[in-house]
Design a protein around this motif. Sequence first.
Motif, mmCIF file in Angstrom:
data_model
loop_
_atom_site.group_PDB
_atom_site.id
_atom_site.type_symbol
_atom_site.label_atom_id
_atom_site.label_comp_id
_atom_site.label_asym_id
_atom_site.label_seq_id
_atom_site.Cartn_x
_atom_site.Cartn_y
_atom_site.Cartn_z
ATOM 1 N N MET A 253 0.680 -1.084 0.059
ATOM 2 C CA MET A 253 0.133 0.039 0.048
ATOM 3 C C MET A 253 0.777 1.349 -0.042
ATOM 4 N N ALA A 254 0.735 2.168 -0.972
ATOM 5 C CA ALA A 254 1.447 3.259 -1.039
ATOM 6 C C ALA A 254 1.000 4.189 0.096
ATOM 7 N N ARG A 255 2.240 4.763 0.445
ATOM 8 C CA ARG A 255 1.987 5.888 1.609
ATOM 9 C C ARG A 255 1.533 7.213 1.210
ATOM 10 N N ARG A 256 0.613 7.749 1.925
ATOM 11 C CA ARG A 256 -0.027 9.162 1.510
ATOM 12 C C ARG A 256 1.021 10.176 1.496
ATOM 13 N N THR A 257 0.963 11.248 0.537
ATOM 14 C CA THR A 257 1.899 12.365 0.428
ATOM 15 C C THR A 257 0.923 13.631 0.247
ATOM 16 N N TRP A 258 1.517 14.690 0.504
ATOM 17 C CA TRP A 258 0.765 15.789 -0.029
ATOM 18 C C TRP A 258 1.979 16.793 -0.580
ATOM 19 N N SER A 259 1.255 17.778 -1.536
ATOM 20 C CA SER A 259 1.801 18.655 -2.019
ATOM 21 C C SER A 259 1.677 19.970 -1.000
ATOM 22 N N ILE A 260 2.726 20.872 -1.359
ATOM 23 C CA ILE A 260 2.771 22.119 -0.532
ATOM 24 C C ILE A 260 1.468 22.860 -0.448
ATOM 25 N N SER A 261 0.712 22.810 -1.490
ATOM 26 C CA SER A 261 -0.705 23.693 -1.976
ATOM 27 C C SER A 261 -1.693 22.822 -0.812
ATOM 28 N N GLU A 262 -1.588 21.477 -0.936
ATOM 29 C CA GLU A 262 -2.392 20.736 -0.155
ATOM 30 C C GLU A 262 -2.416 20.908 1.430
ATOM 31 N N LEU B 44 4.110 19.736 10.911
ATOM 32 C CA LEU B 44 3.593 21.098 10.551
ATOM 33 C C LEU B 44 2.344 21.407 11.658
ATOM 34 N N GLN B 45 1.601 20.313 11.596
ATOM 35 C CA GLN B 45 0.393 20.504 12.792
ATOM 36 C C GLN B 45 0.942 20.905 14.071
ATOM 37 N N LEU B 46 1.935 20.187 14.703
ATOM 38 C CA LEU B 46 2.571 20.574 15.963
ATOM 39 C C LEU B 46 3.172 21.914 15.964
ATOM 40 N N ILE B 47 3.878 22.379 14.837
ATOM 41 C CA ILE B 47 4.627 23.836 15.019
ATOM 42 C C ILE B 47 3.177 24.718 14.868
ATOM 43 N N LEU B 48 2.460 24.763 14.138
ATOM 44 C CA LEU B 48 1.176 25.502 14.169
ATOM 45 C C LEU B 48 0.350 25.719 15.407
ATOM 46 N N ALA C 169 -1.018 23.798 2.551
ATOM 47 C CA ALA C 169 -1.123 25.201 2.889
ATOM 48 C C ALA C 169 -2.706 25.215 3.002
ATOM 49 N N ARG C 170 -3.652 24.650 2.250
ATOM 50 C CA ARG C 170 -5.142 24.789 1.999
ATOM 51 C C ARG C 170 -5.417 23.801 3.521
ATOM 52 N N GLU C 171 -5.240 22.889 3.783
ATOM 53 C CA GLU C 171 -5.497 22.188 4.731
ATOM 54 C C GLU C 171 -5.271 22.950 6.087
ATOM 55 N N PHE C 172 -4.194 23.600 6.521
ATOM 56 C CA PHE C 172 -3.855 24.398 7.494
ATOM 57 C C PHE C 172 -4.142 25.746 7.590
#
Length: 146
Positions: free
Chosen positions: A1-10, A50-54, A12-15
């Motif tokens: 199963m492939a691990r989930r990854t995110w782009s910087i835009s995704e 990133l979530q912990l930083i914010l 930025a939008r999520e957080f």
Amino acid sequence: MARRTWSISELAREFDVTLRTIRFYEDRQMVSPARDGQRRIYSERDRVRLQLILRGRRLGFSLDEISRIIDMYDSPPGEDGQLRYLLAEIDHRREDLLRRRADIEQTLAELDDLERRCRSDLDRLLDPAGPRRAAPGRTTHAHPDQ
């Protein structure tokens, strides 16, 4: 199963942050995305960091404190040390906020008292049945600090 990854835009939008914000945290080596050419690829680890930083920023921690806390997870003393350090920092932050709240409450009480005095003096001055106004240069009411 492939691990989930995110782009910087995704991310930025999520957080709800700017791309520049995420790049800033990358420059500070707080997140470290993989690269596919110019494209940044963020892992679950980067997303959690990133979530912990914010969250840390919202709670008033400095970036150095946040880095120290996050980095403790991956090196000695590990998660145990990280949690103990974080609990101590939470205690310090709470004590500081409680002191600030007490100062604010005291200031508000002083403002309430001063407002009552000013309103009372104004009512007395405007009441036609009250004492006559003093001659210019003379006052008939107490100073608010007395």
